[in-house]
Every structure is written in C-alpha cells, then in structure tokens.
Write a protein that holds these residues in place. Sequence first.
Motif, PDB file in Angstrom:
ATOM      1  N   MET A 163      -2.220   1.238  11.997  1.00 45.31           N
ATOM      2  CA  MET A 163      -2.319   1.822  10.665  1.00 45.31           C
ATOM      3  C   MET A 163      -0.972   2.396  10.264  1.00 45.31           C
ATOM      4  N   VAL A 164      -0.661   2.284   8.990  1.00 47.78           N
ATOM      5  CA  VAL A 164       0.548   2.886   8.439  1.00 47.78           C
ATOM      6  C   VAL A 164       0.131   4.211   7.825  1.00 47.78           C
ATOM      7  N   SER A 165       0.595   5.317   8.404  1.00 45.35           N
ATOM      8  CA  SER A 165       0.134   6.630   7.962  1.00 45.35           C
ATOM      9  C   SER A 165       0.837   7.105   6.694  1.00 45.35           C
ATOM     10  N   ASP A 166       2.002   6.559   6.372  1.00 44.84           N
ATOM     11  CA  ASP A 166       2.731   6.958   5.174  1.00 44.84           C
ATOM     12  C   ASP A 166       2.296   6.079   4.003  1.00 44.84           C
ATOM     13  N   LEU A 167       1.739   6.699   2.970  1.00 45.16           N
ATOM     14  CA  LEU A 167       1.226   5.927   1.834  1.00 45.16           C
ATOM     15  C   LEU A 167       2.314   5.183   1.079  1.00 45.16           C
ATOM     16  N   SER A 168       3.528   5.698   1.091  1.00 39.83           N
ATOM     17  CA  SER A 168       4.592   5.032   0.353  1.00 39.83           C
ATOM     18  C   SER A 168       5.056   3.750   1.034  1.00 39.83           C
ATOM     19  N   LEU A 169       4.723   3.574   2.303  1.00 46.34           N
ATOM     20  CA  LEU A 169       5.157   2.387   3.035  1.00 46.34           C
ATOM     21  C   LEU A 169       4.064   1.334   3.202  1.00 46.34           C
ATOM     22  N   THR A 170       2.861   1.618   2.768  1.00 44.18           N
ATOM     23  CA  THR A 170       1.762   0.680   3.020  1.00 44.18           C
ATOM     24  C   THR A 170       1.985  -0.675   2.354  1.00 44.18           C
ATOM     25  N   TYR A 222       4.919  -2.087   1.939  1.00 43.28           N
ATOM     26  CA  TYR A 222       6.138  -2.712   2.440  1.00 43.28           C
ATOM     27  C   TYR A 222       6.119  -2.986   3.939  1.00 43.28           C
ATOM     28  N   VAL A 223       5.158  -2.442   4.661  1.00 41.64           N
ATOM     29  CA  VAL A 223       5.016  -2.714   6.086  1.00 41.64           C
ATOM     30  C   VAL A 223       3.777  -3.584   6.240  1.00 41.64           C
ATOM     31  N   ALA A 224       3.990  -4.856   6.552  1.00 39.58           N
ATOM     32  CA  ALA A 224       2.893  -5.826   6.580  1.00 39.58           C
ATOM     33  C   ALA A 224       2.209  -5.817   7.947  1.00 39.58           C
ATOM     34  N   VAL A 225       1.077  -5.128   8.023  1.00 38.78           N
ATOM     35  CA  VAL A 225       0.265  -5.134   9.238  1.00 38.78           C
ATOM     36  C   VAL A 225      -1.195  -5.424   8.905  1.00 38.78           C
ATOM     37  N   GLY A 226      -1.457  -5.892   7.684  1.00 43.23           N
ATOM     38  CA  GLY A 226      -2.825  -6.188   7.261  1.00 43.23           C
ATOM     39  C   GLY A 226      -3.307  -7.532   7.782  1.00 43.23           C
ATOM     40  N   LYS A 227      -4.456  -7.955   7.294  1.00 47.68           N
ATOM     41  CA  LYS A 227      -5.067  -9.216   7.746  1.00 47.68           C
ATOM     42  C   LYS A 227      -4.155 -10.419   7.543  1.00 47.68           C
ATOM     43  N   ASN A 228      -3.384 -10.430   6.461  1.00 49.52           N
ATOM     44  CA  ASN A 228      -2.514 -11.580   6.200  1.00 49.52           C
ATOM     45  C   ASN A 228      -1.323 -11.624   7.145  1.00 49.52           C
ATOM     46  N   ALA A 229      -1.025 -10.525   7.820  1.00 49.55           N
ATOM     47  CA  ALA A 229       0.149 -10.470   8.694  1.00 49.55           C
ATOM     48  C   ALA A 229      -0.213 -10.644  10.161  1.00 49.55           C
ATOM     49  N   TYR A 230      -1.458 -10.955  10.472  1.00 47.56           N
ATOM     50  CA  TYR A 230      -1.851 -11.150  11.866  1.00 47.56           C
ATOM     51  C   TYR A 230      -1.267 -12.466  12.369  1.00 47.56           C
ATOM     52  N   THR A 231      -0.466 -12.424  13.422  1.00 46.38           N
ATOM     53  CA  THR A 231       0.106 -13.631  14.006  1.00 46.38           C
ATOM     54  C   THR A 231       0.081 -13.530  15.519  1.00 46.38           C
ATOM     55  N   ARG A 273       9.121 -18.607   4.194  1.00 45.58           N
ATOM     56  CA  ARG A 273      10.287 -18.442   3.324  1.00 45.58           C
ATOM     57  C   ARG A 273      10.095 -17.157   2.536  1.00 45.58           C
ATOM     58  N   TYR A 274      10.472 -16.061   3.153  1.00 39.91           N
ATOM     59  CA  TYR A 274      10.213 -14.752   2.571  1.00 39.91           C
ATOM     60  C   TYR A 274      11.363 -14.241   1.714  1.00 39.91           C
ATOM     61  N   GLN A 275      12.449 -14.987   1.580  1.00 44.61           N
ATOM     62  CA  GLN A 275      13.579 -14.541   0.779  1.00 44.61           C
ATOM     63  C   GLN A 275      13.642 -15.264  -0.564  1.00 44.61           C
ATOM     64  N   LYS A 276      12.651 -16.066  -0.876  1.00 44.86           N
ATOM     65  CA  LYS A 276      12.670 -16.884  -2.080  1.00 44.86           C
ATOM     66  C   LYS A 276      12.613 -16.048  -3.356  1.00 44.86           C
ATOM     67  N   ARG A 277      11.789 -15.018  -3.365  1.00 40.00           N
ATOM     68  CA  ARG A 277      11.634 -14.163  -4.536  1.00 40.00           C
ATOM     69  C   ARG A 277      11.824 -12.708  -4.141  1.00 40.00           C
ATOM     70  N   ALA A 278      12.052 -11.879  -5.125  1.00 43.98           N
ATOM     71  CA  ALA A 278      12.233 -10.456  -4.849  1.00 43.98           C
ATOM     72  C   ALA A 278      10.940  -9.854  -4.292  1.00 43.98           C
ATOM     73  N   PHE A 279      11.077  -9.021  -3.298  1.00 38.02           N
ATOM     74  CA  PHE A 279       9.984  -8.278  -2.650  1.00 38.02           C
ATOM     75  C   PHE A 279       8.999  -9.162  -1.890  1.00 38.02           C
ATOM     76  N   ARG A 280       9.285 -10.453  -1.708  1.00 37.83           N
ATOM     77  CA  ARG A 280       8.386 -11.269  -0.905  1.00 37.83           C
ATOM     78  C   ARG A 280       8.544 -10.950   0.578  1.00 37.83           C
ATOM     79  N   LYS A 281       9.702 -10.406   0.968  1.00 45.46           N
ATOM     80  CA  LYS A 281       9.878 -10.063   2.378  1.00 45.46           C
ATOM     81  C   LYS A 281       8.932  -8.947   2.803  1.00 45.46           C
ATOM     82  N   ALA A 282       8.330  -8.247   1.850  1.00 49.14           N
ATOM     83  CA  ALA A 282       7.335  -7.239   2.185  1.00 49.14           C
ATOM     84  C   ALA A 282       6.070  -7.879   2.748  1.00 49.14           C
ATOM     85  N   LEU A 283       5.865  -9.169   2.499  1.00 46.52           N
ATOM     86  CA  LEU A 283       4.702  -9.883   3.026  1.00 46.52           C
ATOM     87  C   LEU A 283       4.935 -10.407   4.436  1.00 46.52           C
TER      88      LEU A 283
END
Length: 129
Positions: free
Chosen positions: A40-47, A49-58, A66-76
């Motif tokens: 869990m990300v305890s800081d609400l301002s980082l939730t 930008y820190v990808a630990v949700g279901k979509n980030a399970y690997t 390709r996370y650099q294609k668009r702005a803020f996609r690297k947050a995913l």
Amino acid sequence: FGSSSVRCTAPQSGSRLAVARAMSIVEVKLFGRWSYEDVMVSDLSLTDYVAVGKNAYTFLPHTQGRYQKRAFRKALCPIVERLCCSMMMHGRNNGKKLMAVRIVKHAFEIIHLLTDKNPIQVYVDAVKN
C-alpha cells in the motif's frame, strides 16, 4: 507397422489439481516470491504516481512497455521496473536490463532476510521518504 494402437491418455487429474492450477495462475508474485496484495502507498499524493495496483502486477520487472511515449505514462510503469530502468545508467550499464533485474532480485532477498517484511512494501516506503 501392424495394427498396434497407440493410446494417449491424459493423467487423471482431480478437481483439486485444477483448482490449485487456477489459483497459482491468479496470484502474481514478483520473482515468484513476494505478493503485491498487501503493498500500500500510505501517502495520498503519491498514489497516482507509484504503480502498485492490479495493472502493475508482474512476475518480473521487465514488461518491455513503452512508457515514455506520452507525458505521465511512466506513472503506469510498475514501480520495481522503474527501479531497474533507473539502474541502467553510466555508459557501461546502458541497456543491461537483465543485470539490473538480477541486482534488484538479490537486493530484495537481502531486504527480506534483514527485515522479514515484503521488500516491495519496504521499497514503496523508501520512495515515499
């Protein structure tokens, strides 16, 4: 060549084996050891930008996305993969992602041995600070 019949019989698998396989497929663990479920990300301002949700399970931090294609996609991008990518710097380490993944795996094992906590949670807390 005669009339010999070859039988291909599937092993008799019970319903328990099928359920066990289905459950092992569903649960995604980083390097086959650490679960993302309790991270869990305890800081609400980082939730966002820190990808630990279901979509980030690997299973491995090497998604080849390709996370650099668009702005803020690297947050995913999964947070552990971002750590691996940031380690590939300074000339001699450029492009050696497998080496970075191996280093992160060994570091997470050391963190787990020293703290007896989920190393993903320890890393997320370190990013928070």
